[in-house]
Design a protein around this motif. Sequence first.
Motif, short mmCIF file in Angstrom:
data_model
loop_
_atom_site.label_atom_id
_atom_site.label_comp_id
_atom_site.label_asym_id
_atom_site.label_seq_id
_atom_site.Cartn_x
_atom_site.Cartn_y
_atom_site.Cartn_z
N LEU A 598 2.93 -12.10 27.40
CA LEU A 598 3.37 -10.71 27.46
C LEU A 598 2.00 -9.88 27.55
CD1 LEU A 598 5.71 -8.71 28.00
CD2 LEU A 598 6.01 -8.79 25.50
N ARG A 599 1.64 -9.22 28.42
CA ARG A 599 0.51 -8.26 28.34
C ARG A 599 0.84 -6.78 28.56
NH1 ARG A 599 -3.87 -6.40 31.64
NH2 ARG A 599 -2.91 -7.33 33.54
N TRP A 600 -0.08 -5.98 27.70
CA TRP A 600 0.17 -4.60 27.94
C TRP A 600 -1.10 -4.12 28.21
CZ3 TRP A 600 -2.14 -0.94 24.74
CH2 TRP A 600 -1.99 0.32 24.85
N GLY A 601 -1.24 -3.03 29.01
CA GLY A 601 -2.55 -2.45 29.14
C GLY A 601 -2.82 -2.30 30.47
N GLY A 602 -3.92 -1.57 30.90
CA GLY A 602 -4.24 -1.42 32.16
C GLY A 602 -6.03 -1.93 32.39
N ALA A 603 -6.48 -1.59 33.43
CA ALA A 603 -7.96 -2.10 33.76
C ALA A 603 -8.92 -1.17 32.64
CB ALA A 603 -8.51 -1.67 35.27
N ARG A 604 -8.42 -0.02 31.90
CA ARG A 604 -9.59 0.74 31.17
C ARG A 604 -8.53 0.82 29.72
NH1 ARG A 604 -11.84 5.14 34.79
NH2 ARG A 604 -12.87 3.95 36.52
N GLY A 605 -9.22 1.16 28.76
CA GLY A 605 -8.62 1.51 27.52
C GLY A 605 -8.10 0.31 26.83
#
Length: 694
Positions: A598-605
């Motif tokens: 399970l992954r959370w987040g985007g290409a930045r931050g």
Amino acid sequence: MLLATGLAVWALPALAQDEVPPGAAREAAATLPVVVVTATRHAQQPFELPVSIDAVSLQQIQANRASIDPSESLREVPGVLARDRQNAAQDEQISIRGFGARTTFGVRGVRLYVDGIPATMPDGQGQVSNFSLGAADRIEVLRGPFSALYGNSSGGVIQLFTADGTDPPEWRMMFGAGRYAGQRVELGTRGIAGDLDYNLDLSRLDGDGFRRHSRATRYNGNAKLRFALGGGNRVTVVANSVLLPHAQDPKGLTWPEYRADPRQAAPSALIYDTRKSVRQNQLGLVAEHDDERGGEWRALTYYGRRAVQQILSIPPVAQASALSAGGVVDLDGGYGGVDLRRRREGRLGGRPFELIVGSSWDRQNQQRRGYENFVGDTLGVIGALRRDEQDVVWDFDQYAQASWKLSSRWSLSGGVRHSSVHFRVDDRYITAGNPDDSGQRVYSATNPVAGALFRATGNWHLYASWGHGFETPTFSELGYRSDGGSGLNLGLAAARSTNLELGSKWRLVGDNSIELAWFQADTRDELAVDSNTDGRTTYRNRGRAKRRGIEAKLHLTLAPRWQAHLAYTWLDARFTQSPDGSGTRIAGVPRSALDASLRWGGARGWHARLQLSAIGAVVANDVNTARAPGYALVDASMGYVIDSIRVQVAPFLRLDNLFDRRYIGSVIVNESTGRYYEPGPGRAIYVGCRVTFR
């Protein structure tokens, strides 16, 4: 190492001032559809192919990989069991649908490639230590019948592809350090300069390992240069190198030893200082020409040289016989080959048709020497010569592969490959008690494959495939006879398999997808370990075997910043007809394997990932009297990405085996003294940072 990571984190606020505005093109760029080339030898979407094939991206910095070994990525692929032995002297243990599970070192039963150039020797022995993961774009894994079109040892195909150059050019650095994993430093550059596309990469890994007596240092280098010559012509040069100057071998443990202290080394490993050194350099060249009719000519040639020296723990008393090969293995030799291929596109019956025909030739010339591992009372050193021979293997294959879009709903694919593999040994160590053991053996097979794809709807495809495959023994498996005699075990037959696969692929909204596959492989003359004592292994044919199972893969975007991935394998692998009795399970193959993340987040931050890996129990010997229990591990990671015009900084933190579970990471099949078990590491922290300058 930790200082460099800390400085990068400290610099994040300053770098953020140069961030690209949210509306910039890079932020809004659409995700390109996944394409693969391993199944059909040119780029196609896997959804349109009647095969099980996966591409794992190695460019996703949010995955927070240490990029040390392929097992970090391969566990995301159903049907693949990739186990880090925590033993650099023996390389990773990789099997596909139960093929290759018998290996005690390196990779067998599975074909390996780097940018289309073989990383598997002509005899079928391969290794992944020369995979430069930091320079790579992706790993493709082909499973099932169509892998037979790659020839000998075709239980599956794993191919690594080096990333193309970037515009603007980039310099990349990676620093990482962690408990048990050691320290890793990498430096690379990639870019486009006129008609030249380049990617250069160097890395160094140095660590003590989880267990005592498992220290290793490894250097990797990789270079890909692609020249556009105009007129549809291009030439690609690929060079890679691996140096393993000193890798200690802790060997396996008995069950009581594992229970007492999983971090200990086998006593004989310390007495003999068991260790291995490897040096390998390889250069390949690929020339391609696109003709005006949409076809392609392709010519590949490569050459390499590999040297291996290994100190075993065989006691001096066992080397007293005049037929003994000693306790030190010393291999040195060159290898190379060529592959010529023609691809044509046209129409058959008014429908799109494609045909590929080709031929390949490979040769390996290796000097094998054996020495005593003692001098007087001193153990673990190179002593008197006990074996000296020249081992030569060469193969000559012809293949054809075609695909035909019969209608808007039906596509047919098929192919055939004829393989001829020749082994020869010239014995140079002949004494009164050790006769001339020169000899030769030829293996050949013609393997057809066929598949059909049915487009039930625009987003739901069904397929079926069938084919034959075969696997010859490697020189390592031919190297020693079970009766203790000298010379090669030329009585070993090649294993031959009949493979069947049925599958279904759903493409849902966005990049969501579900894939299911049922497979069965029936093998005769199954190659199996006969004995494994003090690091020396002998093999035999053990009758018939059956492998059947189910694979499932699920990828879902749950919300704009949430993604879930699941890969599950159920596999029943057993001998169906054997001199030792039928119905026993094939050693080293678990019934089930699960990888869920399970992954959370985007290409930045900020981004974070939680991953569960569960492996079922495995039997450690073919008579099924020893077993390693199943286990489940939880890994967690987090990181932060700053992506500005001039620089990208991506520090990350990993916690592996979060709950400090004690487990057996891999087994040494049929180890004669009961030292089957290679423990996996406990809870470990790894800190790393990737920095890219544009």
